[in-house]
Design an enzyme around this catalytic site. Structure first.
Site, PDB file in Angstrom:
ATOM      1  N   ASN A 190     -10.377  -2.840   2.425  1.00 55.15           N
ATOM      2  CA  ASN A 190     -10.044  -2.838   0.998  1.00 55.15           C
ATOM      3  C   ASN A 190     -11.304  -2.598   0.173  1.00 55.15           C
ATOM      4  OD1 ASN A 190      -7.301  -3.352   1.232  1.00 55.15           O
ATOM      5  ND2 ASN A 190      -7.477  -5.552   0.937  1.00 55.15           N
TER       6      ASN A 190
ATOM      7  N   HIS B 128       0.837  -1.226   0.000  1.00 55.36           N
ATOM      8  CA  HIS B 128       0.000   0.000   0.000  1.00 55.36           C
ATOM      9  C   HIS B 128       0.868   1.270   0.000  1.00 55.36           C
ATOM     10  CE1 HIS B 128      -3.825  -2.158   0.952  1.00 55.36           C
ATOM     11  NE2 HIS B 128      -2.989  -3.010   1.501  1.00 55.36           N
TER      12      HIS B 128
HETATM   13 FE1  HDE Z   1      -2.459  -4.853   5.469  1.00 52.82          FE
HETATM   14  N1  HDE Z   1      -0.650  -4.063   5.940  1.00 52.82           N
HETATM   15  N2  HDE Z   1      -1.791  -6.691   6.022  1.00 52.82           N
HETATM   16  N3  HDE Z   1      -4.208  -5.748   4.870  1.00 52.82           N
HETATM   17  N4  HDE Z   1      -3.129  -3.108   4.866  1.00 52.82           N
HETATM   18  C1  HDE Z   1      -0.304  -2.778   5.774  1.00 52.82           C
HETATM   19  O1  HDE Z   1       0.816  -1.499   7.388  1.00 52.82           O
HETATM   20  C2  HDE Z   1      -0.675  -6.910   6.757  1.00 52.82           C
HETATM   21  C3  HDE Z   1      -4.539  -7.048   4.946  1.00 52.82           C
HETATM   22  C4  HDE Z   1      -4.400  -2.799   4.444  1.00 52.82           C
HETATM   23  O2  HDE Z   1      -3.208   3.451   4.026  1.00 52.82           O
HETATM   24  C5  HDE Z   1       1.025  -2.450   6.381  1.00 52.82           C
HETATM   25  O3  HDE Z   1       1.248   0.665   7.825  1.00 52.82           O
HETATM   26  C6  HDE Z   1      -0.589  -8.300   7.131  1.00 52.82           C
HETATM   27  C7  HDE Z   1      -5.935  -7.248   4.705  1.00 52.82           C
HETATM   28  C8  HDE Z   1      -4.476  -1.405   4.082  1.00 52.82           C
HETATM   29  O4  HDE Z   1      -1.664   3.244   5.549  1.00 52.82           O
HETATM   30  C9  HDE Z   1       1.472  -3.786   7.004  1.00 52.82           C
HETATM   31  C10 HDE Z   1      -1.702  -8.895   6.594  1.00 52.82           C
HETATM   32  C11 HDE Z   1      -6.437  -5.997   4.466  1.00 52.82           C
HETATM   33  C12 HDE Z   1      -3.209  -0.892   4.309  1.00 52.82           C
HETATM   34  C13 HDE Z   1       0.309  -4.688   6.658  1.00 52.82           C
HETATM   35  C14 HDE Z   1      -2.455  -7.880   5.900  1.00 52.82           C
HETATM   36  C15 HDE Z   1      -5.353  -5.073   4.569  1.00 52.82           C
HETATM   37  C16 HDE Z   1      -2.396  -1.967   4.815  1.00 52.82           C
HETATM   38  C17 HDE Z   1       2.021  -1.816   5.473  1.00 52.82           C
HETATM   39  C18 HDE Z   1      -2.109 -10.350   6.657  1.00 52.82           C
HETATM   40  C19 HDE Z   1      -7.885  -5.624   4.136  1.00 52.82           C
HETATM   41  C20 HDE Z   1      -2.741   0.518   4.056  1.00 52.82           C
HETATM   42  C21 HDE Z   1       2.270  -0.438   6.016  1.00 52.82           C
HETATM   43  C22 HDE Z   1      -2.118 -10.908   7.955  1.00 52.82           C
HETATM   44  C23 HDE Z   1      -8.808  -5.899   5.193  1.00 52.82           C
HETATM   45  C24 HDE Z   1      -3.063   1.419   5.200  1.00 52.82           C
HETATM   46  C25 HDE Z   1       1.405  -0.330   7.155  1.00 52.82           C
HETATM   47  C26 HDE Z   1      -2.604   2.827   4.902  1.00 52.82           C
HETATM   48  C27 HDE Z   1      -1.056  -1.824   5.184  1.00 52.82           C
HETATM   49  C28 HDE Z   1       0.265  -5.954   7.059  1.00 52.82           C
HETATM   50  C29 HDE Z   1      -3.637  -8.152   5.176  1.00 52.82           C
HETATM   51  C30 HDE Z   1      -5.539  -3.666   4.353  1.00 52.82           C
HETATM   52  C31 HDE Z   1       2.799  -4.334   6.518  1.00 52.82           C
HETATM   53  C32 HDE Z   1       0.530  -8.930   7.938  1.00 52.82           C
HETATM   54  C33 HDE Z   1      -6.707  -8.571   4.745  1.00 52.82           C
HETATM   55  C34 HDE Z   1      -5.709  -0.664   3.552  1.00 52.82           C
HETATM   56  O5  HDE Z   1       1.604  -3.694   8.385  1.00 52.82           O
END
Ligand code: HDE
Length: 708
Positions: A150, A77
């Site tokens: 999302n 993202h």
């Molecule tokens: Fe994320 N995700 N994600 N994700 N995600 C990040 O956090 C992560 C997942 C989502 O505009 C990171 O600050 C793991 C699902 C959004 O700042 C990180 C897993 C969904 C955003 C991270 C998921 C999301 C992130 C990267 C699986 C939808 C952007 C930088 C266990 C429900 C937020 C940060 C923004 C961002 C980890 C799966 C949505 C790396 C480990 C499912 C919208 O922490």
């Protein structure tokens, strides 16, 4: 007790941020130490032609700061756009939750939203085929609540353990760092073809949902099943939905690829301009509430993030509206430094045991330690709660808070026992008392093994053009894969979704259909069984089709904020321009005058008009529709302009509304358009604008394609 300085629900986050905002208007330039600067153009030298002196602390401070301007981008993202706004509740959920911002309809809760793509780097194109992040921070009087969702209601994987693998596979390949912001390459499809649980998600990603027309025209989903808890401690399951007031609309894939070249900031610009123009983007917040007693009622497990709850089974109840009404003042300070976390809760909302969510609860704060440099990122203005923070967390990089007093521990008597704990009745957070009685296990529930039931439900619920787009997207992506075994495995996977889809894609890849589809299991799958047995299943769903999954039925007829290109040249019929201007303004749409040069255009009645853009600096893919006004001289001039002909051909190919005055035949005959829906060549502006409101006429794709 330590008192919050905020008035519940009333305090404006904007006012809060202003305290940290500087505006250099009429100000004198200073160093970071507040020293007024006398010369910011020349470094200090030993004589006019001499060396630069090390003592030049002004030069050194400026360059040192510059050297450290960049911080690591988000691992996923990275590319995003943000905006401020408010959330207004219009229906209380008091029966289900004690979260005050979901109970008190008199409240307006400030929000900050960040939309993003997932795979690309910070500077990558907005129009990549990708999932869009839809992260909302509610600055509630009870603390920050983040709904980090999302624009697709399910996810690729079921267990957090697989997230790094998924992301490594979709990111540019490690040897040559190719391709940027694209899933059409070997490693992604290698992983997907070996992970049947991702099938439902890839159906969505290959659909037009992954190439939205605008961030303002896409849905948002909390994805996981969360829990609402009321003041009696009773829980209910909940799925969160954001429904865009402008309807859900997408662009064509050929168009998306071209937009990426012509204006890779297309979505960012669209969001920014809409807010600047006062066309505030709006979404309704909806909830699907599932009583705890219904936990095992459906053909899918509520804890499995590769599944959605069809709206036909559990209707979405609309409870409020979010309006984005202010652009950030500074991209870096706000949009880049904002940090969201699904672990940011308020009393009345709680987690479930969804194993993907459980892993996320750890990841989001952890990643900020390397991104924002230390544990005090919550003190950055955009991340601050509207409540004053009192606790015994101390020090660390960039501590901004000056904590008074001697005691930074609890219990203490020296500090009078402060800060005090809050009872649950006073808003102190207590976790939902879920009963847990289990043996430790590294495995999955058998109820997570249906990998194809909802993938098929999604495909079967699409309109014919939408199905065709999915077929084309799979064909495109898999044809970019160089490993034959990966292509074959994916065709086998598709066989389990829909035979016709698999046949089509196999045909495009020059492959035979090698495998029979697995049989469909009837009825709900048992929750027990061997947790090491991951063989995928296809389970018959509770319904055969879910119209809510298709965009074809989305709201039509709204043309507000749509941008219509009008091709103008000397001799253009001014009466048409006036009528168009009036009619589009009345409906809130915009027109842009496009001419061969930026020079003033003389209309047929001798008036002078200033074009907005030119045929050489803009492109048809950046507009929702085109209109060609008449005027003999103008029509002849346009007929001699290859770029104008190309403009209309492309509008035709991308199934957009085309309007023209009656006397434009000499020009229109030069283009490759054919008669059909959405093409109005008799100058009927009302009908033309109705056509714009239909968004696209996808049926046109089945005919001959314009050479554009
Ligand atoms: Fe994320 N995700 N994600 N994700 N995600 C990040 O956090 C992560 C997942 C989502 O505009 C990171 O600050 C793991 C699902 C959004 O700042 C990180 C897993 C969904 C955003 C991270 C998921 C999301 C992130 C990267 C699986 C939808 C952007 C930088 C266990 C429900 C937020 C940060 C923004 C961002 C980890 C799966 C949505 C790396 C480990 C499912 C919208 O922490």
């Amino acid at each position: 007790m330590a008192k919050s300085t905020s008035t519940p629900g009333k305090k404006s986050k904007s006012a809060d941020l202003l305290k940290f905002t500087t505006d250099a208007t009429n100000a004198t330039i200073t160093t970071d130490q507040g020293l007024k600067i006398n010369d910011d153009h020349n470094s200090l030298k030993a004589g006019e032609r001499g060396g630069t002196l090390l003592e030049d602390m002004i030069l050194r401070e400026k360059i040192t700061h510059f050297d450290h301007e960049r911080i690591p981008e988000r691992i996923v993202h990275a590319r995003g756009s943000g905006a401020h706004g408010i959330f207004k509740l219009n229906r209380s959920l008091k029966e289900f939750t004690k979260a005050a911002f979901l109970c008190d309809t008199s409240r307006e809760t400030p929000v900050f939203v960040r939309f993003s793509t997932v795979a690309g780097s910070r500077g990558s194109t907005d129009l990549a085929r990708d999932v869009r992040g839809f992260a909302v921070k509610f600055y509630t009087a009870e603390g920050n609540y983040d709904l980090v969702g999302n624009n697709i209601p399910v996810f690729f994987i079921q267990d957090a353990m697989k997230f790094p693998d998924l992301i490594h596979s979709v990111k540019p390949e490690p040897d040559n760092e190719i391709p940027q912001a694209a899933s059409a390459h070997d490693t992604f499809w290698d992983f997907i073809s070996l992970m049947p649980e991702s099938t439902h998600m890839v159906m969505w990603v290959m659909s037009d949902r992954a190439i939205p027309r605008s961030l303002r025209m896409m849905e948002g989903f909390g994805v996981h099943t969360f829990r609402l808890v009321n003041d009696k401690g009773q829980g209910s399951f909940v799925k969160f939905h954001w429904k865009p007031v402008l309807g859900i609309h997408s662009v064509a894939w050929d168009e998306a690829q071209k937009i990426s070249g012509k204006d890779s900031d297309f979505h960012r610009r669209d969001l920014w301009e809409a807010i600047e123009e006062g066309n505030y983007p709006e979404w309704e917040l909806g909830v699907q509430i599932i009583p705890e007693k219904d936990e095992h009622k459906y053909a899918f497990d509520l804890l499995d993030p590769t599944k959605l709850v069809p709206e036909e089974l559990v209707p979405v109840q609309i409870i409020g509206k979010m309006t984005l009404n202010r652009n950030p003042d500074n991209f870096f300070a706000e949009t880049e430094q904002v940090m969201f976390s699904p672990a940011h809760l308020v009393p009345g909302i709680d987690f479930t045991n969804d194993p993907l969510l459980q892993g996320r609860l750890f990841s989001y704060t952890d990643t900020q330690l390397s991104r924002l440099g230390g544990p005090n990122f919550h003190q950055i203005p955009v991340n601050r709660s509207v409540n004053t923070i009192y606790n015994n967390q101390r020090d660390g990089h960039m501590q901004m808070q000056i904590n008074k007093g001697k005691s930074s521990y609890s219990p203490n008597s020296i500090g009078g026992g402060c800060p005090f704990l809050a009872k649950a009745a006073e808003g102190g957070f207590t976790s939902y008392a879920e009963r847990i009685d289990a043996r430790k296990i590294r495995g999955r529930s058998k109820s997570f093994r249906d990998h194809f039931g909802q993938a098929a439900l999604f495909y079967d619920s699409q309109s014919e053009p939408e199905q065709q787009h999915i077929k084309d997207a799979f064909s495109f992506e898999l044809s970019k894969v160089t490993a034959p075994a990966v292509r074959e495995r994916m065709v086998n996977t598709l066989t389990n979704v829909n035979l016709e889809l698999a046949k089509y894609v196999a045909g495009k890849l020059g492959l035979p259909l090698l495998q029979k589809a697995i049989p469909v299991e009837n009825g709900a799958i048992p929750a027990d069984g061997n947790p090491k047995d991951y063989a995928p299943l296809k389970v018959k769903q509770d319904i055969e089709q879910s119209p809510a999954l298709s965009m074809a039925g989305s709201k039509k007829g709204i043309i507000a904020t749509r941008c219509i290109a009008v091709l103008v040249v000397n001799g253009t019929n001014a009466a048409t321009l006036r009528e168009l201007q009036k009619a589009t303004a009345a409906k809130g749409a915009k027109i842009k005058l496009i001419a061969p040069t930026l020079g003033v255009v003389k209309t047929a009645d001798g008036k002078q008009i200033q074009p907005d853009e030119t045929l050489f600096n803009t492109a048809s893919v950046l507009f929702d529709a085109v209109y060609i006004p008449g005027g003999k001289m103008a029509v002849d001039a346009l007929a001699a302009e290859p770029d104008a002909i190309h403009f209309v051909n492309e509008q035709f190919r991308h199934c957009k509304a085309i309007g023209a005055d009656k006397d434009t035949a000499a020009f229109m005959e030069k283009t490759s358009y054919h008669d059909g829906e959405g093409i109005i060549t008799d100058g009927n502006i009302k009908q033309f604008l109705n056509a714009v409101g239909q968004h696209r006429f996808w049926e046109r794709e089945t005919g001959r394609k314009a050479p554009a």
